[in-house]
Design a protein around this motif. Sequence first.
Motif, mmCIF file in Angstrom:
data_model
loop_
_atom_site.group_PDB
_atom_site.id
_atom_site.type_symbol
_atom_site.label_atom_id
_atom_site.label_comp_id
_atom_site.label_asym_id
_atom_site.label_seq_id
_atom_site.Cartn_x
_atom_site.Cartn_y
_atom_site.Cartn_z
ATOM 1 N N VAL A 140 0.866 -1.192 0.000
ATOM 2 C CA VAL A 140 0.000 0.000 0.000
ATOM 3 C C VAL A 140 0.899 1.237 0.000
ATOM 4 O O VAL A 140 1.699 1.434 0.920
ATOM 5 C CB VAL A 140 -0.916 0.022 1.254
ATOM 6 C CG1 VAL A 140 -1.794 1.279 1.264
ATOM 7 C CG2 VAL A 140 -1.785 -1.229 1.309
ATOM 8 N N LEU A 141 0.770 2.056 -1.039
ATOM 9 C CA LEU A 141 1.644 3.227 -1.167
ATOM 10 C C LEU A 141 0.849 4.442 -1.625
ATOM 11 O O LEU A 141 -0.168 4.304 -2.312
ATOM 12 C CB LEU A 141 2.738 2.963 -2.205
ATOM 13 C CG LEU A 141 3.768 1.887 -1.873
ATOM 14 C CD1 LEU A 141 4.639 1.610 -3.087
ATOM 15 C CD2 LEU A 141 4.632 2.295 -0.684
ATOM 16 N N SER A 142 1.367 5.648 -1.292
ATOM 17 C CA SER A 142 0.805 6.876 -1.857
ATOM 18 C C SER A 142 1.600 7.257 -3.094
ATOM 19 O O SER A 142 2.838 7.163 -3.100
ATOM 20 C CB SER A 142 0.887 8.019 -0.838
ATOM 21 O OG SER A 142 -0.125 7.858 0.136
ATOM 22 N N HIS A 143 0.898 7.721 -4.105
ATOM 23 C CA HIS A 143 1.575 8.116 -5.340
ATOM 24 C C HIS A 143 2.390 9.387 -5.091
ATOM 25 O O HIS A 143 3.562 9.471 -5.439
ATOM 26 C CB HIS A 143 0.521 8.322 -6.438
ATOM 27 C CG HIS A 143 1.072 8.590 -7.784
ATOM 28 N ND1 HIS A 143 0.434 9.384 -8.690
ATOM 29 C CD2 HIS A 143 2.208 8.165 -8.391
ATOM 30 C CE1 HIS A 143 1.163 9.437 -9.800
ATOM 31 N NE2 HIS A 143 2.235 8.710 -9.637
ATOM 32 N N VAL A 144 1.734 10.393 -4.476
ATOM 33 C CA VAL A 144 2.461 11.587 -4.013
ATOM 34 C C VAL A 144 2.364 11.590 -2.484
ATOM 35 O O VAL A 144 1.261 11.521 -1.931
ATOM 36 C CB VAL A 144 1.870 12.886 -4.605
ATOM 37 C CG1 VAL A 144 2.445 14.117 -3.909
ATOM 38 C CG2 VAL A 144 2.152 12.959 -6.112
ATOM 39 N N ALA A 145 3.517 11.651 -1.822
ATOM 40 C CA ALA A 145 3.545 11.593 -0.361
ATOM 41 C C ALA A 145 2.943 12.870 0.231
ATOM 42 O O ALA A 145 3.270 13.972 -0.214
ATOM 43 C CB ALA A 145 4.981 11.421 0.123
ATOM 44 N N TYR A 146 2.064 12.708 1.230
ATOM 45 C CA TYR A 146 1.314 13.871 1.736
ATOM 46 C C TYR A 146 2.240 14.926 2.348
ATOM 47 O O TYR A 146 1.924 16.113 2.322
ATOM 48 C CB TYR A 146 0.256 13.436 2.764
ATOM 49 C CG TYR A 146 0.755 13.289 4.172
ATOM 50 C CD1 TYR A 146 1.473 12.159 4.564
ATOM 51 C CD2 TYR A 146 0.558 14.291 5.123
ATOM 52 C CE1 TYR A 146 1.951 12.031 5.846
ATOM 53 C CE2 TYR A 146 1.037 14.168 6.409
ATOM 54 C CZ TYR A 146 1.732 13.045 6.768
ATOM 55 O OH TYR A 146 2.219 12.928 8.038
ATOM 56 N N ARG A 147 3.386 14.510 2.907
ATOM 57 C CA ARG A 147 4.256 15.494 3.554
ATOM 58 C C ARG A 147 5.380 15.941 2.617
ATOM 59 O O ARG A 147 5.473 17.116 2.271
ATOM 60 C CB ARG A 147 4.810 14.960 4.878
ATOM 61 C CG ARG A 147 5.167 16.053 5.881
ATOM 62 C CD ARG A 147 5.531 15.507 7.238
ATOM 63 N NE ARG A 147 6.332 14.313 7.101
ATOM 64 C CZ ARG A 147 7.607 14.305 6.724
ATOM 65 N NH1 ARG A 147 8.233 15.439 6.537
ATOM 66 N NH2 ARG A 147 8.256 13.169 6.582
ATOM 67 N N SER A 148 6.187 15.012 2.149
ATOM 68 C CA SER A 148 7.347 15.433 1.336
ATOM 69 C C SER A 148 6.946 15.846 -0.075
ATOM 70 O O SER A 148 7.715 16.533 -0.754
ATOM 71 C CB SER A 148 8.371 14.300 1.256
ATOM 72 O OG SER A 148 7.899 13.271 0.414
ATOM 73 N N GLY A 149 5.800 15.396 -0.541
ATOM 74 C CA GLY A 149 5.413 15.696 -1.926
ATOM 75 C C GLY A 149 6.114 14.797 -2.937
ATOM 76 O O GLY A 149 5.967 14.986 -4.146
ATOM 77 N N HIS A 150 6.866 13.796 -2.448
ATOM 78 C CA HIS A 150 7.590 12.894 -3.355
ATOM 79 C C HIS A 150 6.621 12.146 -4.272
ATOM 80 O O HIS A 150 5.610 11.613 -3.812
ATOM 81 C CB HIS A 150 8.405 11.888 -2.529
ATOM 82 C CG HIS A 150 9.082 10.844 -3.364
ATOM 83 N ND1 HIS A 150 8.516 9.617 -3.638
ATOM 84 C CD2 HIS A 150 10.277 10.860 -4.003
ATOM 85 C CE1 HIS A 150 9.345 8.919 -4.403
ATOM 86 N NE2 HIS A 150 10.415 9.644 -4.639
ATOM 87 N N LEU A 151 6.968 12.126 -5.556
ATOM 88 C CA LEU A 151 6.150 11.436 -6.561
ATOM 89 C C LEU A 151 6.791 10.080 -6.860
ATOM 90 O O LEU A 151 7.923 10.018 -7.364
ATOM 91 C CB LEU A 151 6.098 12.293 -7.837
ATOM 92 C CG LEU A 151 5.471 11.680 -9.086
ATOM 93 C CD1 LEU A 151 3.997 11.351 -8.874
ATOM 94 C CD2 LEU A 151 5.623 12.649 -10.268
ATOM 95 N N ALA A 152 6.069 9.023 -6.545
ATOM 96 C CA ALA A 152 6.623 7.681 -6.754
ATOM 97 C C ALA A 152 6.472 7.259 -8.214
ATOM 98 O O ALA A 152 5.555 7.714 -8.906
ATOM 99 C CB ALA A 152 5.894 6.688 -5.845
ATOM 100 N N ASP A 153 7.368 6.394 -8.662
ATOM 101 C CA ASP A 153 7.299 5.861 -10.023
ATOM 102 C C ASP A 153 6.289 4.700 -10.015
ATOM 103 O O ASP A 153 6.641 3.545 -9.789
ATOM 104 C CB ASP A 153 8.702 5.388 -10.450
ATOM 105 C CG ASP A 153 8.731 4.939 -11.897
ATOM 106 O OD1 ASP A 153 7.648 4.645 -12.461
ATOM 107 O OD2 ASP A 153 9.835 4.872 -12.469
#
Length: 409
Positions: A178-191
Motif C-alpha cells: 500500500v503506497l501513496s503516489h504523491v507523499a502527503y508530507r514530502s510531496g515525493h512522486l513515486a514511479d
Amino acid sequence: MTDAATLPSRARRLDAEDPLARYRARFIGHDDPAVPAYLDGNSLGRPLAASVQRVQELMVEQWGGRLIRGWDEGWLELPAQLGDELGRTALGAAPGQCLIADSTTVLLYKLIHAALSARPGRHRVVIDRDNFPTDRYVLEGIAAERGLELDWLEVPYDGGADVELVRSVTGDQTALVVLSHVAYRSGHLADMRAITEAVHDTGALVLWDLCHSVGVVPVELDAWEVDLAVGCSYKYLNGGPGAPAWLYVRRGHQQLTQPIQGWLGSEDPFGMGQGYSPAAGIRRFASGTPPIIGMTAIADMVALIGEAGIGAIREKSTALTQFALEATDALLAPHGVVLASPRNPEQRGSHLTIDHPAFRKITARLWERGIIPDYRNPNGLRLGLSPLSTGFEEVYRGVSAIAEELAGD
Ligand SMILES: Cc1ncc(COP(=O)(O)O)c(C=O)c1O
Ligand SMILES: Nc1c(O)cccc1C(=O)C[C@H](N)C(=O)O
C-alpha cells in the motif's frame, strides 16, 4: 542562484505567459483581497463558480421537483458515470473500473480486505513509514484482525518509495503493498509504473493512494497494470469539504469481493431478498446510498480537467513548484528554512514542504493575514499549488509573507 529582487517581475511574466491563467477566474474567491495567497488547495480545493449553479439546479429542479423519482432518473448511476469520466480525463482508465463512494479511509478498508482475500496463502503486507496516517492505521488494524505481519518501508524524510526500497521489503510471502503516489508530507512522486511492475514480480498486489496526485499528475492506470487505487475528491478535484472518494478496480480483479456488504453493492438492490450476492462489475464495491449533493461539484472539475488537459496541468504544476522553490531559496533559506521535498521536479507532485522550527508559531499569524499554507508536524509548512486556481504572483505573495514573519520573529 535566483536574485530575490527579480522575483516579483518574474512572477508577473510567468502569469502573463501562462496558457492556463484564464481558468483562475472560474474559481470563487480567486480575487478575494482578504486571501492574498491560498496555498492549501492540496487539502481543500477552491469551489468552481459553475458548481454553485449545478448544486442549485440539483436542489431546486431535481430534488425539489423530481423528489424520489431522482433515483431512477440518474442519481443511482451517478457514482459509476462520474467515475468513468474521472477515469477518462485524469486516470487513464477505461469505463467500468472507477466508482465514486464513501471516504478514502473506508475505500482503503474495503480494497485492502478485497486484495488480501485474493492472496490467501501470503501473510505479509507492506506500507511506507511516512504514508498518510489513515492508510497506516487502516492497514495496521486489518493486519491485526487477520493475523498478518507488517513490513515497514523506511523512506527518506524528503523523499518516498522507490523501486529498490520496494524490492528490499517484498518477497514471496507479500500479499499486498500500500503506497501513496504523491507523499502527503514530502510531496515525493513515486514511479507508479516501475513499482507496480516490481510488486507484480513477487506475485503480490499493489494498492495506490492518489489523494495528492489525482487531477495534477497524469497517470495511466490501465496501461501500467495497476491493480487497485483510491483517492479523495476534495483536493485537486475541488469536490468540497467531505466530498466522497473514488476507487479503481482493474477489470481483471472485479471478481474480488469487499467486506461491507450493503444493499447497493448487491446484485439486485430493489429485489430486497435474503442473503447477499454481489453485483457484477464495479458496483459490487459500493455499499450504501451515494451522497448525491456531495459528489455534484466533482463533475465541474472533472470537466475542467478535460478542457485544460492533464498534461498542461502537470506542466503548470511543475512551473509553480519550481518558482516556489526558487523563491524559497532566495527569500527563506537565509532565515534557516530547509526544503523537505525533492529538488528534482520529476520526483515531486504539486506541493512543497519547507521546514523551520518557528513554523508552528507563525502559521496562525499567516492565516490571520489570509496567507494560507498548512502546517504539518514536526516543523513543516506545506505550500500546495493547485495549477488551475493558483497564480505565480500569489506564490510570491505567500513566500514573501513567510519571509516577513520569520524576519519579525
Ligand atoms: C494520502 C491521503 N490519504 C487519505 C486521506 C484522507 O482520507 P479521508 O478522505 O478518508 O479523510 C488524505 C487526506 O485527508 C490523504 O492525504
Ligand atoms: N481531509 C481533511 C480534513 O477533513 C480536515 C483537514 C485537512 C484534511 C486533509 O485533507 C489533510 C490532507 N489529506 C493532508 O495531506 O494532510
